[in-house]
Design an enzyme around this catalytic site. Sequence first.
Site, PDB file in Angstrom:
ATOM      1  CD1 TRP A 102      49.429  70.012 -91.972  1.00 57.66           C
ATOM      2  CD2 TRP A 102      51.451  69.335 -91.316  1.00 57.66           C
ATOM      3  NE1 TRP A 102      50.188  71.131 -91.717  1.00 57.66           N
ATOM      4  CE2 TRP A 102      51.423  70.740 -91.320  1.00 57.66           C
ATOM      5  CE3 TRP A 102      52.633  68.688 -90.937  1.00 57.66           C
ATOM      6  CZ2 TRP A 102      52.526  71.519 -90.959  1.00 57.66           C
ATOM      7  CZ3 TRP A 102      53.738  69.458 -90.577  1.00 57.66           C
ATOM      8  CH2 TRP A 102      53.669  70.855 -90.585  1.00 57.66           C
ATOM      9  CG  ASP A 173      47.696  65.902 -87.020  1.00 59.88           C
ATOM     10  OD1 ASP A 173      47.460  66.719 -86.100  1.00 59.88           O
ATOM     11  OD2 ASP A 173      48.544  66.123 -87.925  1.00 59.88           O
ATOM     12  CE  LYS A 197      49.303  74.640 -87.066  1.00 54.98           C
ATOM     13  NZ  LYS A 197      49.965  73.379 -87.355  1.00 54.98           N
TER      14      LYS A 197
HETATM   15  C1  LIG Z   1      50.853  72.469 -87.777  1.00 49.36           C
HETATM   16  C2  LIG Z   1      50.487  71.066 -87.993  1.00 49.36           C
HETATM   17  C3  LIG Z   1      51.377  70.011 -87.708  1.00 49.36           C
HETATM   18  C4  LIG Z   1      52.805  70.237 -87.247  1.00 49.36           C
HETATM   19  O1  LIG Z   1      52.865  70.593 -85.939  1.00 49.36           O
HETATM   20  P1  LIG Z   1      54.304  70.717 -85.196  1.00 49.36           P
HETATM   21  O2  LIG Z   1      53.885  71.050 -83.809  1.00 49.36           O
HETATM   22  O3  LIG Z   1      55.057  71.790 -85.905  1.00 49.36           O
HETATM   23  O4  LIG Z   1      54.969  69.408 -85.311  1.00 49.36           O
HETATM   24  C5  LIG Z   1      50.924  68.724 -87.885  1.00 49.36           C
HETATM   25  N1  LIG Z   1      49.694  68.461 -88.324  1.00 49.36           N
HETATM   26  C6  LIG Z   1      48.815  69.446 -88.633  1.00 49.36           C
HETATM   27  C7  LIG Z   1      47.461  69.103 -89.129  1.00 49.36           C
HETATM   28  C8  LIG Z   1      49.187  70.769 -88.481  1.00 49.36           C
HETATM   29  O5  LIG Z   1      48.332  71.755 -88.779  1.00 49.36           O
END
Ligand SMILES: *Cc1c(COP(=O)(O)O)cnc(C)c1O
Length: 359
Positions: A102, A173, A197
Amino acid sequence: MARAINFNPGPAALPLAALERAQKELIDLSGTGMSVMEHSHRGKAYEAVHNEAIALVRELLGVPDSHDVLLLQGGASLQFAMVPMNLLPAGKSADYILTGSWSQKAYKEGKAVGTVRVAATTEKDKKFGRIPEQKELDLDPNAAYVHITSNNTIAGTQWHEFPNVGNVPLVADMSSDIMWRPIDVSKFGVIYAGAQKNLGPSGLAVVIIRKDLVAAGRSDIPAILQYRTHADNKSLYNTPPTFGVYMLRNVLDELKKAGGLAAVERTNREKAKLLYDVIDERNDFYVSPVEKSARSTMNVVFTLKTPELEAEFLSEAQKRGMVGLKGHRSVGGMRASIYNAVTLEWVKALADFMREFKR
Ligand SMILES: *Cc1c(COP(=O)(O)O)cnc(C)c1O
């Protein structure tokens, strides 16, 4: 009807009470005779839901007045692009710490927009199996920001102490571990998270951003991509994903009722310990590919000795109603995602099954 014992990595389990509330209110939101999806986003009924969702983010995380809370569309991936588009002007450079796929994706988007540097990477160390130490970071004191991924959903690692980046804004993030425990939001320039999540349904992103960064952001990009547009319009510039925001409200309301982030942290630590204790039992039946100090409390990654054994593990787990345990296709093995809504009972059931399977 039996609910699945859900270890999906994302979209992931939601609190049953939040879903049941949605079921109850689905065709009649607060006596209006309409679903939240049928309301005007400019009307009172929706506005109350929208404001409550934002207020709950503020209250649960202790967001200071210096920061705005934005509810945006496009998930975390749009933030990979919006962060550099807004905060990385020409003539400046941004630092990225790469700890998994990511953060690599975020870095790539930064590179498409402007000048970026890799301040550290753990790619070659056990394939992102650890988090860099402070002394490994090659930080540019003039960087526009430093970007990190607080929890590496695929690799199964997590920053337990955030890096010291001096006066440079720290951008995190937190898609897969936001609200897993209390944090000091004032230390961050930007926190963003896709909701699917720990917070609610997919498509929605929560962005917490320092007001001075919003104000300093570029204004020569399309309005819809400027943080300023959304901050000025309380995240109602265009039609928001109203049902997603409604579910966010329900999830956060349950989190608050359960005692907030201090309480959920205790449970999350207990859940993670249950699984890592099984992995650490003698004889190496289950192996964690991750350095101990970097182990994630949200995504517990482990392998078994052979692909056949792994396939059998998954099929036996399935028979017990457990789903979502297959590791990410890029790394293989197993992964138990134990986000806030995954109950202690479910994790106990998994730990028991892991011991039984080993025997
Ligand atoms: C799932 C995830 C993403 C992607 O999220 P989207 O909503 O599908 O763009 C980005 N960063 C992390 C750390 C993730 O776990």
